[in-house]
Scaffold this active site. Structure first.
Site, PDB file in Angstrom:
ATOM      1  N   SER A  49      -4.343 -20.385 -29.637  1.00  0.00           N
ATOM      2  CA  SER A  49      -3.355 -19.383 -29.215  1.00  0.00           C
ATOM      3  C   SER A  49      -3.944 -17.966 -29.268  1.00  0.00           C
ATOM      4  O   SER A  49      -4.571 -17.575 -30.260  1.00  0.00           O
ATOM      5  CB  SER A  49      -2.119 -19.439 -30.112  1.00  0.00           C
ATOM      6  OG  SER A  49      -1.481 -20.687 -29.990  1.00  0.00           O
ATOM      7  N   ASN A 124       3.313 -20.341 -27.268  1.00  0.00           N
ATOM      8  CA  ASN A 124       3.468 -20.753 -28.663  1.00  0.00           C
ATOM      9  C   ASN A 124       4.722 -20.079 -29.213  1.00  0.00           C
ATOM     10  O   ASN A 124       4.685 -18.937 -29.673  1.00  0.00           O
ATOM     11  CB  ASN A 124       2.216 -20.388 -29.467  1.00  0.00           C
ATOM     12  CG  ASN A 124       2.304 -20.872 -30.907  1.00  0.00           C
ATOM     13  OD1 ASN A 124       3.390 -21.174 -31.409  1.00  0.00           O
ATOM     14  ND2 ASN A 124       1.178 -20.942 -31.591  1.00  0.00           N
ATOM     15  N   CYS A 127       4.734 -21.826 -33.946  1.00  0.00           N
ATOM     16  CA  CYS A 127       3.948 -21.795 -35.190  1.00  0.00           C
ATOM     17  C   CYS A 127       4.920 -21.543 -36.352  1.00  0.00           C
ATOM     18  O   CYS A 127       5.683 -20.578 -36.314  1.00  0.00           O
ATOM     19  CB  CYS A 127       2.895 -20.687 -35.123  1.00  0.00           C
ATOM     20  SG  CYS A 127       1.994 -20.504 -36.673  1.00  0.00           S
ATOM     21  N   LYS A 161       5.801 -24.613 -25.893  1.00  0.00           N
ATOM     22  CA  LYS A 161       5.611 -25.517 -27.031  1.00  0.00           C
ATOM     23  C   LYS A 161       6.674 -25.217 -28.080  1.00  0.00           C
ATOM     24  O   LYS A 161       6.794 -24.086 -28.563  1.00  0.00           O
ATOM     25  CB  LYS A 161       4.204 -25.364 -27.618  1.00  0.00           C
ATOM     26  CG  LYS A 161       3.882 -26.443 -28.649  1.00  0.00           C
ATOM     27  CD  LYS A 161       2.404 -26.457 -28.965  1.00  0.00           C
ATOM     28  CE  LYS A 161       2.020 -27.559 -29.921  1.00  0.00           C
ATOM     29  NZ  LYS A 161       0.583 -27.551 -30.214  1.00  0.00           N
ATOM     30  N   ASN A 188       5.077 -28.728 -32.234  1.00  0.00           N
ATOM     31  CA  ASN A 188       4.110 -28.050 -33.094  1.00  0.00           C
ATOM     32  C   ASN A 188       4.277 -28.632 -34.515  1.00  0.00           C
ATOM     33  O   ASN A 188       5.007 -29.597 -34.710  1.00  0.00           O
ATOM     34  CB  ASN A 188       4.351 -26.539 -33.066  1.00  0.00           C
ATOM     35  CG  ASN A 188       3.098 -25.742 -33.415  1.00  0.00           C
ATOM     36  OD1 ASN A 188       2.350 -26.106 -34.316  1.00  0.00           O
ATOM     37  ND2 ASN A 188       2.870 -24.652 -32.714  1.00  0.00           N
ATOM     38  N   GLY A 239       1.681 -34.484 -31.393  1.00  0.00           N
ATOM     39  CA  GLY A 239       2.027 -34.639 -32.801  1.00  0.00           C
ATOM     40  C   GLY A 239       1.643 -36.003 -33.333  1.00  0.00           C
ATOM     41  O   GLY A 239       2.372 -36.974 -33.133  1.00  0.00           O
TER      42      GLY A 239
HETATM   43  C1  SIN Z   1      -2.275 -21.075 -36.740  1.00  0.00           C
HETATM   44  O1  SIN Z   1      -3.174 -20.453 -36.166  1.00  0.00           O
HETATM   45  O2  SIN Z   1      -1.781 -20.628 -37.777  1.00  0.00           O
HETATM   46  C2  SIN Z   1      -1.745 -22.357 -36.206  1.00  0.00           C
HETATM   47  C3  SIN Z   1      -1.026 -22.131 -34.944  1.00  0.00           C
HETATM   48  C4  SIN Z   1       0.231 -22.890 -34.802  1.00  0.00           C
HETATM   49  O3  SIN Z   1       0.686 -23.568 -35.727  1.00  0.00           O
HETATM   50  O4  SIN Z   1       0.838 -22.780 -33.748  1.00  0.00           O
END
Ligand code: SIN
Length: 295
Positions: A49, A124, A127, A161, A188, A239
């Protein structure tokens, strides 16, 4: 075992080499690693991301390896707009750029940097451990719709997502659809924590993290199933997928394509290996399988 017809597939506005994609977050930080995953049998790849400003992410420890999964709190580390140069050579390939922002305007700004290169975007909104980003926005259907609309305006395929850390994932899927999304991706990671009994404190530097890997597969199947019931746009499963049979199960729940992440850590050749079991001449058309568990 049931086999699928091999060949290209069109999912959510993107032409993929097959039904299997690299999920965001693993091997997605350089153009070279993305190219290598494509060459190793993935039908498409999703980048790490990318957000509006460069970031080092959360303080460590950032990863805990568990028996049946992985707990991470990377904190969305990314090089921001510098990533454009990293993937310019992949223009024309099925590379989906995962993007995040704290507002619809930031999503639109980041997407615009990649508009000439990306085959599509994955937003995204999921997260579970980044303050002001990801699931902080993606748990609110109105915000999901607004962020989605801010990116679909650019005219490129846009996937959203979604987070499983909500009571009703279908309402978030419907909001993405209303915002013009071409597909939703589920799921996610699950918000989670481990505590060191020796140190009497959380193991992760950020305390909270996201659980991925085989342990979350049944949750992902349930979310794909719920989204397939509610939405008209394609659902992409993600997943805990680690075998050809997992891919078929996701498809029966309603997935038109499947992303694989944590399993790549155990086996970098997982795309080739799953494809060998999944596809065969005389195989069934995947379209007849997608969502068949609902009938
Ligand atoms: C992260 O970089 O912390 C993970 C990204 C995510 O969970 O979407």
């Amino acid at each position: 075992m049931l086999r699928l017809k091999p060949g290209h597939v069109d999912v959510g506005g993107v032409r993929l080499g097959n039904h299997l994609l690299l999920a965001a977050g693993i091997l997605g930080t350089t153009g070279a690693s993305l190219a290598r995953v494509l060459a190793s049998g993935a039908g498409g790849v999703v980048t790490k991301s990318i957000g509006p400003a460069p970031s080092d992410g959360h303080p460590g420890p950032c990863v805990v390896v568990l028996d049946d999964g992985l707990l991470n709190a990377m904190g969305l580390p990314n090089p921001s707009s510098d990533f454009v140069d990293e993937i310019t050579s992949l223009k024309g390939k099925p590379v989906i750029v995962s993007i995040f922002g704290g507002t619809p305007g930031e999503f639109s700004e980041v997407a615009a940097w990649f508009a000439d290169i990306a085959a599509g975007f994955e937003l995204n909104l999921s997260c579970p451990h980044a303050e002001g980003y990801g699931a902080a926005l993606g748990s609110d259907p109105e915000m999901v719709e607004a962020c989605t609309r801010a990116v679909t305006r650019l005219g490129l395929p846009t996937w959203v997502k979604l987070t499983p850390n909500v009571a009703d994932i279908a309402s978030c899927g419907l909001a993405a659809e209303k915002g013009g999304a071409h597909a939703v991706v589920a799921i996610n990671t699950l918000k989670a924590m481990r505590i060191s009994t020796g140190l009497r404190m959380p193991v992760l530097g950020n305390r909270y993290g996201g659980l991925s890997g085989r342990a979350i597969f049944p949750v992902a199947v349930r979310c794909v199933y719920d989204l397939y019931e509610a939405c008209s746009i394609p659902v992409i499963g993600c997943g805990g997928v680690s075998s050809a049979d997992d891919v078929l199960e996701m498809m029966m729940a309603g997935a038109s394509a499947v992303e694989i992440g944590t399993a790549v850590l155990d086996d970098p050749l997982v795309f080739r290996e799953i494809s060998e079991h999944l596809y065969g001449t005389g195989g069934e058309d995947a379209a007849s399988l997608v969502g068949c568990a609902h009938e």
